[in-house]
Design a protein around this motif. Structure first.
Motif, PDB file in Angstrom:
ATOM      1  N   LEU A   1       0.857  -1.178   0.000  1.00 39.63           N
ATOM      2  CA  LEU A   1       0.000   0.000   0.000  1.00 39.63           C
ATOM      3  C   LEU A   1       0.891   1.225   0.000  1.00 39.63           C
ATOM      4  O   LEU A   1       1.929   1.240   0.687  1.00 39.63           O
ATOM      5  CB  LEU A   1      -0.913   0.016   1.228  1.00 39.63           C
ATOM      6  CG  LEU A   1      -1.846   1.223   1.344  1.00 39.63           C
ATOM      7  CD1 LEU A   1      -3.048   1.034   0.418  1.00 39.63           C
ATOM      8  CD2 LEU A   1      -2.327   1.397   2.781  1.00 39.63           C
ATOM      9  N   VAL A   2       0.524   2.238  -0.782  1.00 43.87           N
ATOM     10  CA  VAL A   2       1.316   3.459  -0.864  1.00 43.87           C
ATOM     11  C   VAL A   2       0.481   4.612  -0.321  1.00 43.87           C
ATOM     12  O   VAL A   2      -0.696   4.754  -0.660  1.00 43.87           O
ATOM     13  CB  VAL A   2       1.753   3.752  -2.312  1.00 43.87           C
ATOM     14  CG1 VAL A   2       2.658   4.976  -2.355  1.00 43.87           C
ATOM     15  CG2 VAL A   2       2.480   2.551  -2.904  1.00 43.87           C
ATOM     16  N   SER A   3       1.089   5.432   0.523  1.00 43.80           N
ATOM     17  CA  SER A   3       0.387   6.583   1.089  1.00 43.80           C
ATOM     18  C   SER A   3       1.250   7.828   0.987  1.00 43.80           C
ATOM     19  O   SER A   3       2.476   7.766   0.948  1.00 43.80           O
ATOM     20  CB  SER A   3       0.006   6.329   2.551  1.00 43.80           C
ATOM     21  OG  SER A   3       1.163   6.274   3.364  1.00 43.80           O
ATOM     22  N   GLY A   4       0.580   8.976   0.945  1.00 46.88           N
ATOM     23  CA  GLY A   4       1.269  10.260   0.938  1.00 46.88           C
ATOM     24  C   GLY A   4       0.524  11.211   1.844  1.00 46.88           C
ATOM     25  O   GLY A   4      -0.688  11.067   2.053  1.00 46.88           O
ATOM     26  N   GLY A   5       1.223  12.212   2.386  1.00 43.24           N
ATOM     27  CA  GLY A   5       0.558  13.081   3.347  1.00 43.24           C
ATOM     28  C   GLY A   5       1.079  14.489   3.389  1.00 43.24           C
ATOM     29  O   GLY A   5       1.899  14.923   2.566  1.00 43.24           O
ATOM     30  N   ASP A   6       0.580  15.217   4.407  1.00 43.47           N
ATOM     31  CA  ASP A   6       0.978  16.602   4.594  1.00 43.47           C
ATOM     32  C   ASP A   6       2.440  16.746   5.004  1.00 43.47           C
ATOM     33  O   ASP A   6       2.985  17.841   4.980  1.00 43.47           O
ATOM     34  CB  ASP A   6       0.095  17.247   5.672  1.00 43.47           C
ATOM     35  CG  ASP A   6      -1.297  17.541   5.156  1.00 43.47           C
ATOM     36  OD1 ASP A   6      -1.465  17.625   3.924  1.00 43.47           O
ATOM     37  OD2 ASP A   6      -2.222  17.703   5.983  1.00 43.47           O
ATOM     38  N   ASP A   7       3.064  15.626   5.409  1.00 48.14           N
ATOM     39  CA  ASP A   7       4.470  15.697   5.820  1.00 48.14           C
ATOM     40  C   ASP A   7       5.429  15.576   4.637  1.00 48.14           C
ATOM     41  O   ASP A   7       6.635  15.399   4.836  1.00 48.14           O
ATOM     42  CB  ASP A   7       4.773  14.600   6.846  1.00 48.14           C
ATOM     43  CG  ASP A   7       4.511  13.195   6.295  1.00 48.14           C
ATOM     44  OD1 ASP A   7       4.039  13.093   5.143  1.00 48.14           O
ATOM     45  OD2 ASP A   7       4.783  12.220   7.017  1.00 48.14           O
ATOM     46  N   CYS A   8       4.878  15.658   3.404  1.00 46.55           N
ATOM     47  CA  CYS A   8       5.677  15.667   2.172  1.00 46.55           C
ATOM     48  C   CYS A   8       6.329  14.324   1.875  1.00 46.55           C
ATOM     49  O   CYS A   8       7.212  14.250   0.997  1.00 46.55           O
ATOM     50  CB  CYS A   8       6.764  16.749   2.208  1.00 46.55           C
ATOM     51  SG  CYS A   8       6.211  18.338   2.840  1.00 46.55           S
ATOM     52  N   THR A   9       5.923  13.271   2.558  1.00 42.40           N
ATOM     53  CA  THR A   9       6.566  11.969   2.425  1.00 42.40           C
ATOM     54  C   THR A   9       5.637  10.947   1.790  1.00 42.40           C
ATOM     55  O   THR A   9       4.446  10.896   2.118  1.00 42.40           O
ATOM     56  CB  THR A   9       7.018  11.441   3.803  1.00 42.40           C
ATOM     57  OG1 THR A   9       7.883  12.408   4.399  1.00 42.40           O
ATOM     58  CG2 THR A   9       7.752  10.125   3.682  1.00 42.40           C
ATOM     59  N   VAL A  10       6.204  10.127   0.891  1.00 44.45           N
ATOM     60  CA  VAL A  10       5.493   8.972   0.349  1.00 44.45           C
ATOM     61  C   VAL A  10       5.994   7.743   1.100  1.00 44.45           C
ATOM     62  O   VAL A  10       7.200   7.556   1.252  1.00 44.45           O
ATOM     63  CB  VAL A  10       5.751   8.806  -1.164  1.00 44.45           C
ATOM     64  CG1 VAL A  10       5.094   7.526  -1.687  1.00 44.45           C
ATOM     65  CG2 VAL A  10       5.236  10.017  -1.924  1.00 44.45           C
ATOM     66  N   ARG A  11       5.067   6.919   1.568  1.00 39.80           N
ATOM     67  CA  ARG A  11       5.445   5.717   2.292  1.00 39.80           C
ATOM     68  C   ARG A  11       4.865   4.484   1.618  1.00 39.80           C
ATOM     69  O   ARG A  11       3.722   4.499   1.164  1.00 39.80           O
ATOM     70  CB  ARG A  11       4.984   5.789   3.749  1.00 39.80           C
ATOM     71  CG  ARG A  11       5.827   6.718   4.606  1.00 39.80           C
ATOM     72  CD  ARG A  11       5.308   6.749   6.044  1.00 39.80           C
ATOM     73  NE  ARG A  11       6.242   7.425   6.930  1.00 39.80           N
ATOM     74  CZ  ARG A  11       6.326   8.745   7.078  1.00 39.80           C
ATOM     75  NH1 ARG A  11       5.515   9.510   6.377  1.00 39.80           N
ATOM     76  NH2 ARG A  11       7.209   9.281   7.891  1.00 39.80           N
ATOM     77  N   VAL A  12       5.677   3.427   1.571  1.00 36.98           N
ATOM     78  CA  VAL A  12       5.239   2.133   1.040  1.00 36.98           C
ATOM     79  C   VAL A  12       5.088   1.191   2.224  1.00 36.98           C
ATOM     80  O   VAL A  12       6.000   1.041   3.039  1.00 36.98           O
ATOM     81  CB  VAL A  12       6.252   1.567   0.019  1.00 36.98           C
ATOM     82  CG1 VAL A  12       5.754   0.238  -0.533  1.00 36.98           C
ATOM     83  CG2 VAL A  12       6.478   2.566  -1.121  1.00 36.98           C
ATOM     84  N   TRP A  13       3.914   0.526   2.293  1.00 39.84           N
ATOM     85  CA  TRP A  13       3.587  -0.322   3.438  1.00 39.84           C
ATOM     86  C   TRP A  13       3.459  -1.783   3.015  1.00 39.84           C
ATOM     87  O   TRP A  13       2.979  -2.077   1.924  1.00 39.84           O
ATOM     88  CB  TRP A  13       2.259   0.100   4.062  1.00 39.84           C
ATOM     89  CG  TRP A  13       2.207   1.526   4.505  1.00 39.84           C
ATOM     90  CD1 TRP A  13       1.884   2.610   3.742  1.00 39.84           C
ATOM     91  CD2 TRP A  13       2.467   2.033   5.809  1.00 39.84           C
ATOM     92  NE1 TRP A  13       1.935   3.756   4.479  1.00 39.84           N
ATOM     93  CE2 TRP A  13       2.289   3.434   5.764  1.00 39.84           C
ATOM     94  CE3 TRP A  13       2.839   1.431   7.020  1.00 39.84           C
ATOM     95  CZ2 TRP A  13       2.465   4.243   6.879  1.00 39.84           C
ATOM     96  CZ3 TRP A  13       3.005   2.243   8.134  1.00 39.84           C
ATOM     97  CH2 TRP A  13       2.819   3.634   8.063  1.00 39.84           C
ATOM     98  N   ASN A  14       3.862  -2.654   3.900  1.00 40.85           N
ATOM     99  CA  ASN A  14       3.622  -4.081   3.731  1.00 40.85           C
ATOM    100  C   ASN A  14       2.308  -4.396   4.434  1.00 40.85           C
ATOM    101  O   ASN A  14       2.184  -4.258   5.657  1.00 40.85           O
ATOM    102  CB  ASN A  14       4.769  -4.893   4.348  1.00 40.85           C
ATOM    103  CG  ASN A  14       4.608  -6.388   4.088  1.00 40.85           C
ATOM    104  OD1 ASN A  14       3.547  -6.962   4.283  1.00 40.85           O
ATOM    105  ND2 ASN A  14       5.692  -7.014   3.655  1.00 40.85           N
TER     106      ASN A  14
END
Length: 241
Positions: free
Chosen positions: A23-36
């Motif tokens: 799962l990929v998420s992005g937010g107000d903290d300017c970061t894209v995160r990839v989740w298992n």
């Protein structure tokens, strides 16, 4: 429970079936995160944007992220490497990304709609039919025709319908519909106001009639009191020797 950070998550998507455990998420903290998704842990943190991430799209094994900083960044979802940065993709911010026929559509605060080649990372085409920020794009299948619908935050309230090759098909006059409904409402409102004014006039007339009637009663009462007093005096005079 997945926790991006204290910042709000502004976009999230699940990659293709090939990467169905991510799962990929992005937010107000300017970061894209990839989740298992199996372990609910972060496998990659992708940094580079300087403002909030507003939208993301998946093409192959790459993630496209759109930010209020006006850039689009393309990431390899396996390695986390930033493959490409498209600077000034839109002025004042990129708000939406959409995959259409193996190409990437983007919209932003500059009223523009742009179509990008996901192989060369170059712009194939740009269109404009809105006079304000284009904040939403949606794929709509009309019978056998795939279209893209776009909306704007402008006061014109125009909903544009695009052929997936780019040309504008139709512009739904939502503003005219809005004005028509507004006119209908104003007509109904005017009727209600007129009726209220009529009722107020009737009440005012009734109050006037009531005051006149009360005055006449008071006059008659005074006349009656005067007549009784005179009659009393006359009786007293007759009774006197």
């Amino acid at each position: 429970r997945l926790s991006q950070s204290p910042a709000d998550i502004t976009a999230a998507l699940q990659p293709s079936a090939l990467l169905h455990t991510l799962l990929v998420s992005g937010g107000d903290d300017c970061t894209v995160r990839v989740w298992n998704l199996k372990t609910c842990t972060t496998t990659l943190e992708l940094t580079g944007h300087s403002k909030a991430i507003r939208s993301m799209a998946i093409h192959g094994n790459t993630v496209w992220s759109a930010s209020e900083d006006g850039t689009i960044r393309i990431w390899n979802v396996n390695s986390g490497y930033c493959v490409k940065v498209i600077n000034a993709a839109h002025q004042s911010g990129v708000l939406s990304l959409l995959v259409v026929n193996q190409k990437i559509w983007s919209s932003g605060c500059d009223n523009m709609l742009r179509i990008w080649n996901p192989v060369t990372f170059t712009m194939d085409e740009e269109q404009k039919n809105h006079d304000g920020t284009v904040n939403l794009m949606l794929r709509v299948c009309r019978k056998e025709l795939l279209t893209v619908w776009t909306t704007s935050a402008s006061s014109s309230r125009v909903l544009s319908v695009w052929n997936t090759d780019g040309p504008l098909i139709d512009s739904v006059a939502t503003n005219a519909q809005h004005k028509r409904k507004e006119e209908e409402f104003n007509t109904i409102l005017a009727v209600h106001v007129e009726n209220i004014n009529k009722l107020n006039d009737q009440l005012a007339n009734q109050d006037k009639d009531k005051r006149e009637l009360e005055y006449r009663v008071q006059c008659l009462e005074r006349m009656l009191d005067s007549a009784n007093e005179k009659n009393k005096q006359d009786n007293n005079n007759r009774d006197s020797p």
